[in-house]
Design a protein around this motif. Structure first.
Motif, mmCIF file in Angstrom:
data_model
loop_
_atom_site.group_PDB
_atom_site.id
_atom_site.type_symbol
_atom_site.label_atom_id
_atom_site.label_comp_id
_atom_site.label_asym_id
_atom_site.label_seq_id
_atom_site.Cartn_x
_atom_site.Cartn_y
_atom_site.Cartn_z
ATOM 1 N N SER A 11 59.996 20.035 80.573
ATOM 2 C CA SER A 11 59.808 18.581 80.660
ATOM 3 C C SER A 11 58.348 18.201 80.461
ATOM 4 O O SER A 11 58.029 17.210 79.799
ATOM 5 N N THR B 188 57.551 18.581 76.878
ATOM 6 C CA THR B 188 58.225 17.485 76.169
ATOM 7 C C THR B 188 57.457 16.172 76.332
ATOM 8 O O THR B 188 57.269 15.424 75.372
ATOM 9 N N LEU C 263 56.047 16.126 72.618
ATOM 10 C CA LEU C 263 57.046 15.339 71.887
ATOM 11 C C LEU C 263 56.859 13.838 72.109
ATOM 12 O O LEU C 263 56.680 13.076 71.153
ATOM 13 N N THR D 59 64.800 23.458 76.960
ATOM 14 C CA THR D 59 65.170 22.678 75.772
ATOM 15 C C THR D 59 66.117 21.537 76.137
ATOM 16 O O THR D 59 65.686 20.399 76.324
ATOM 17 N N ILE E 286 64.794 17.976 77.792
ATOM 18 C CA ILE E 286 64.861 16.746 76.990
ATOM 19 C C ILE E 286 65.739 15.711 77.701
ATOM 20 O O ILE E 286 65.402 14.528 77.761
ATOM 21 N N TYR F 161 55.277 20.789 69.435
ATOM 22 C CA TYR F 161 56.550 20.814 70.157
ATOM 23 C C TYR F 161 57.617 21.533 69.327
ATOM 24 O O TYR F 161 58.367 22.366 69.855
#
Length: 319
Positions: free
Chosen positions: A76, A79, A83, A215, A219, A308
């Motif tokens: 997380s 991310t 991301l 993953t 997300i 990412y």
């Protein structure tokens, strides 16, 4: 396998909605007893946004799926920065607040390094003692945030805006109790079924639970931040978003892993040392990007986004 995917999606929905109800009821409670909105924003709202990660991690640790628990937090955090921040900077250039650059990001680097050293010392595992250390850091972090917010009008306005977005008027005690209990029940059920679905899904495909944690679950529990980032980028308020993402990373490590490890030792099914190094590297890279001009745009966002994608590809190879 299809049932596992349905369980994961349903679990994520319950987690996100449960967090919303918990925040709504908590803010209503704080207004009924006269707690300051500043304190509410720094504690209840911040805790509520980390609730999905917290319930997933506790459920995973208690069910023997510690790979999901630890992978969820580290995944997380990667991310959030690589991301979500990467995408938001690609959409809209942003100038970073001084406090975020000089205090909050270095603090997140410090606690990320602390987590890394804990994992190196414990052979990728976190002990109950580690959990207590992280919770001690949390007290320091909240004290710092409170003092800073108390003396910074722009931060106060941001916190008040977050509370007002919950659209709370004076609630009856029955409604407050109902919303808080409903939120907790939804979070508990959502965490349980998403962990069960993810664990079985991993075993069916011959993957490690840690891979699923860094993953799919990572997300899923970061979806609220992802949606917020797109809205913030379109409105041109990325500077606020960056502070929120950095704060979210701090709460994930200190609240989620602090509480989870304090309840039950966290021992993943594969080493997460690489993931922890990557987490530290991504936040350190962000600090370097911003240190010179305090601003970032498309190209720096693209580098974060590509980092990412690289992380996901490497993890798929690691299994």
């Amino acid at each position: 396998m299809i049932l596992d995917i349905v369980l994961i999606i349903a679990g994520m929905f319950l987690l996100i909605k449960g967090a919303d109800y918990l925040i709504e009821g908590s803010v209503g409670f704080s207004k009924r007893i006269g707690v300051s909105e500043l304190f509410t924003g720094l504690t209840l709202v911040a805790f509520g946004t980390s609730a999905p990660e917290l319930f997933v991690s506790i459920s995973a640790a208690l069910n023997g799926s510690a790979g999901i628990a630890l992978g969820n937090v580290i995944g997380s955090n990667i991310t959030n920065i690589a991301l979500i921040l990467g995408l938001s900077l690609m959409i809209k250039k942003s100038t970073i607040p001084k406090s975020t650059l000089y205090y909050e990001i270095p603090f997140v680097i410090l606690i990320s390094l602390t987590l890394l050293f804990m994992l190196l010392d414990g052979n990728s595992a976190l002990s109950i003692y580690d959990g207590f250390i992280l919770l001690t850091y949390l007290i320091i972090f909240i004290a710092y945030m409170y003092n800073m917010a108390k003396n910074d009008k722009s931060i106060q306005e941001q916190l008040l805006e977050e509370i007002q977005e919950v659209k709370i008027k004076t609630m009856s005690w029955n409604k407050i109790i109902f919303l808080v209990l409903l939120g907790i029940v939804m979070l508990a059920i959502g965490g349980e079924i998403s962990v069960r679905g993810a664990s079985h899904f991993a075993k069916t495909l011959g993957l490690t639970e840690t891979l699923i944690g860094v993953t799919i679950i990572a997300i899923g529990t970061s979806l609220p931040e992802l949606v917020t980032s797109i809205i913030a980028a379109k409105k041109g308020t990325n500077d606020i978003l960056i502070g929120n993402l950095v704060g979210s990373n701090a709460f994930n490590i200190l609240v989620v892993l602090g509480i989870t490890a304090s309840i039950h030792p966290v021992i993943p099914d594969r080493s997460v040392i690489f993931d922890a190094y990557y987490m530290v590297g991504v936040i350190f890279l962000t600090e370097l990007f911003l240190l010179r001009k305090r601003e970032a745009g498309f190209w720096k966002g693209l580098i974060l986004f590509l980092s990412y994608l690289s992380y996901i590809i490497i993890n798929l190879r690691l299994g």
